[in-house]
Structure formats: C-alpha cells, structure tokens
Scaffold this active site. Structure first.
Site, mmCIF file in Angstrom:
data_model
loop_
_atom_site.group_PDB
_atom_site.id
_atom_site.type_symbol
_atom_site.label_atom_id
_atom_site.label_comp_id
_atom_site.label_asym_id
_atom_site.label_seq_id
_atom_site.Cartn_x
_atom_site.Cartn_y
_atom_site.Cartn_z
ATOM 1 N N TYR A 108 0.850 -1.042 0.002
ATOM 2 C CA TYR A 108 -0.094 0.124 -0.183
ATOM 3 C C TYR A 108 1.001 1.327 -0.071
ATOM 4 C CZ TYR A 108 -3.433 3.383 1.699
ATOM 5 O OH TYR A 108 -4.452 4.831 1.138
ATOM 6 N N GLU A 196 -3.150 7.061 -4.535
ATOM 7 C CA GLU A 196 -3.158 5.832 -3.849
ATOM 8 C C GLU A 196 -3.065 5.375 -4.845
ATOM 9 O OE1 GLU A 196 -5.872 4.096 -0.439
ATOM 10 O OE2 GLU A 196 -6.813 4.266 -2.371
#
Ligand code: GDP
Ligand code: MN
Length: 385
Positions: A108, A196
């Site tokens: 992530y 992201e």
C-alpha cells in the site's frame, strides 16, 4: 476533483510509474477485442469514482475473450454499489481491460495532505490489497507515515526509510524508491489532494507495478490544469453538487430534510451544528457566497428546493457584502419560479435587514422569522412536516 483509474494510470505512465498494459472499453465487444489483443486473458475493471470494487464484483479476472464480454455486459448493466459509493452506487460507463498480473506481493502506498503536520505525508504498508481501512483500524502500526516538508520535498533518506519499512529485496528496492519519488513529483506538480496505489505489487519476475491508481485533484487549483479538466466525468458526481459547482455555489448534499441557505462557510457550518443541536437534520451545506445577485441566490434556493428530501428551509443570512434585501429578492424569485410552498424559517441580520424582512413578509411565502440562530433552529424543529 476525482478521476478514473484509467486516467490516473495515464498520469502515472507520464511520470514513469509502471502500470499494466490496459485498454479502455465501453461495451462487451470492445472488452472482447481488448482481451484478445492482450493475449486472451485479462482483468475487467469497472471505472467508477470509488474504491472497494474488488469486493463488489467490479474487478473480474477472465480467461477468454468471451468471458470478458460477459463480464463487461454484467458490469455495464447496473450501477456498481461498493462500501464507498452509498446505496445508489455509481453508473459504470467504461471498463479498463488489463493484462493479468503475476502478484507476488501487494503493498500500500499513498500520498495525501496530513492536516496534523500541515503538509504532505507519504504512507506505506506491507498490508496492501483490499483491506487497508481495516489495517488502519485494527493495526495502525502496520502503516508507516513519513511527513514531508513541502519546502525541501521528499528527501532521499525518507525514501530509503519507506523502502526499508516495506522490507523489500535489494533487487526491487531501487525501483520502489523510484516509484515513490515519481509519486511525490506527480502529487506536487498536479496539485493533488490524494494519490493512492493499492495495491502496488511486486511481480513474480521482480517488477514494481501500480495495479490500482486513485488520484484526487484540488478543485481550487484546477484553473492551473486545463488539460486535467478534460478528465472530469459528471456522470460520477452528485447531480445537485455538479449543478452547484457549475454555478460557483459551495454545496454539499447531506442526508436530512432541512434545506439550509447561508452566506459564508463558517456561518453555514454553525447553522448545521445548530440545526442538529435542535434535533433536526440538515439536507445540505450551502454557502451562497459574498457577492451574490438575486439571480444567484435564486439558483441556490432552486437547488435546495429541487432536492426531494427537503421538507423545510432554514435561511441564515448575515447581511454584509450580500445585503439582506438581495437575499430576500432571490428567495422570492426562486419560490415564484418553482411554485414551491415549502415552509421557511428566516434569520436575517445586518445590512438592509428591514428591507429584506419586508420583501419576505409581503411575498406571501410561508415564512417564520427568528432573531437568533438558536431560535431559528428551534423553529425549524417545531415545524411539523
Ligand atoms: P479496488 O477494490 O476498487 O481497490 O480495485 P483494485 O484495482 O485494487 O483491485 C482489487 C483486487 O483485485 C486487487 O487488490 C488484486 O488483488 C486483484 N487484482 C486486480 N488486478 C489483478 C490481476 O491482474 N491479477 C490478479 N491475480 N489479481 C488482480
Ligand atoms: Mn485498490
């Protein structure tokens, strides 16, 4: 402004961030042809302005062009409802057909504005994939945050620290560091509020690839990015919010039944608080702004009245640059044009308040006046609708 995954990946590619080969499709035939082009297998991904697609049937691995066409047919047929879309879901107009990735590890990575430190922050976690919200809730220590000084930018020692936190092999560490630096450059140069990548993957053959991509752009900086404005997709926006944005009215749709017309963002927030404190629920946040004309006020009121949830309207105007009589004229204009009879509670104060109240009083509209915000909120609560 929100943009689609395929658009975010176009921007990634410009910055040298590796993305899978992909083709955009708008119907089953195109999905089939794209899958054929990609070697007969692919992942079909619904393009909506929300995440959580994987769990909601919006990301499907297919093993033949025919299966791709079927997946496309299914995804395009109905709104996609994910935990991030609300109950109505979002319409699926486009699909991203991508080559299959050989995933060894899912990481992530995100860059956002950290209001605590008043600057950008880079977040990484080895727990990438679909459940980062749960990681944040149950094991926040698994997410490493690196605050960035906007004057010096992302420093090499920070990039090294982030890569170390990800525990990557020497063979991929260099490439991961390159992705992080490129991401920071992209974030700053495009005035992003969020970038992201979830997941950023390490492939079986040791490549670092952005498998997903999410970018939010700062609305207030869009005047600097005419090219990015082309990425806007109104079909993904709340209808009333899109209309308000076009009229340059600050408006956010909420869940309650009290339409709120206010001038000034702070006053609008105080109005929401007072409404809730009185036991009622606001249907919206609306700041009509300072230099409004009667027509602009009328447009704002019409947005409120066209919201089917609205049963009563709370007007809170502090007349300054926007005079009370102008606001009153606008309200009357909107009620006349729409023929609405939704009751109003009006609290007005400041420049030309006498004229403003006179205009509303003489208009025949179902108006109750209140002197203070608290009284106005209590009157709203009392209106039995
Ligand atoms: P999101 O659920 O909206 O965030 O959509 P993502 O693009 O992140 O996709 C969800 C999940 O699908 C990813 O976390 C991957 O596990 C999986 N996925 C996506 N593309 C591929 C692929 O090419 N191969 C494999 N094996 N899995 C994929
Ligand atoms: Mn994702």
């Amino acid at each position: 402004m929100n943009i689609h995954e395929f658009q975010a990946k176009e921007i990634f590619a410009r910055y040298g961030i590796p993305v899978p080969r992909g083709i955009v499709a708008a119907n089953p035939d195109e999905a089939k042809a794209a899958t054929l082009e990609l070697g007969g297998r692919s992942v079909v991904k619904a393009q909506i302005h929300a995440g959580g697609r994987g769990k909601a049937g919006g990301v499907q691995l297919v093993h033949s062009p025919e299966e791709a066409a079927e997946a496309a047919q299914r995804m395009l047929a109905a709104n996609l409802v994910t935990p991030q879309t609300g109950p109505k879901g979002a319409p699926v107009r486009k699909l991203l057909i991508e080559e299959l990735a050989d995933i060894k590890q899912e990481l992530y990575v995100a860059l956002t504005i950290d209001r605590g430190h008043q600057g950008p922050a880079l977040l990484v976690s080895t727990k990438g994939g679909m459940d980062i919200e749960e990681v944040a809730a149950t094991s926040p220590e698994d997410i490493h945050t690196e605050p960035i000084d906007p004057l010096s930018g992302l420093m090499p020692f920070q990039t090294r620290r982030l890569v170390r936190h990800l525990g990557l092999d020497q063979t991929v560490a260099g490439d991961a560091a390159k992705v992080l630096s490129a991401l920071y450059r992209l974030f700053v140069e495009n005035d992003c509020t969020l970038v992201e990548i979830n997941p950023l993957i390490i492939t079986g053959d040791g490549r670092v690839v952005a498998l997903d991509a999410k970018i939010n752009l700062d609305d207030d900086a869009m005047f600097r990015h005419a090219d990015l404005l082309e990425y806007r997709d109104i079909s993904q926006e709340d209808e009333l919010e899109a209309k308000a944005a076009d009229l340059d009215i600050a408006y956010v749709n909420l869940d309650g039944d009290v339409g709120c017309l206010v001038n000034g963002a702070g006053l609008a927030m105080a109005t929401l608080d007072a409404t809730i404190a009185a036991g009622a629920a606001p249907a919206n946040f609306l700041d009509v702004g300072g230099g409004a004309t009667p027509e602009k006020v009328a447009s704002a009121v019409k947005i409120i009245l066209s919201d089917s949830k609205v049963q009563r309207v709370l007007v809170n105007i502090f007349g300054g640059i926007l005079r009370c009589d102008i606001a009153a004229e606008g309200i009357v204009l909107a009620y006349e044009e729409t023929g609405s009879n939704i009751p109003l509670v009006v609290r007005m104060l400041g420049t030309n308040v006498v004229e403003g109240k006179h205009i509303l009083g003489a208009s025949g509209l179902p108006v109750t006046f209140a002197d203070t915000l608290t009284e106005a909120a209590e009157e709203i609560k009392k209106l039995n609708v």
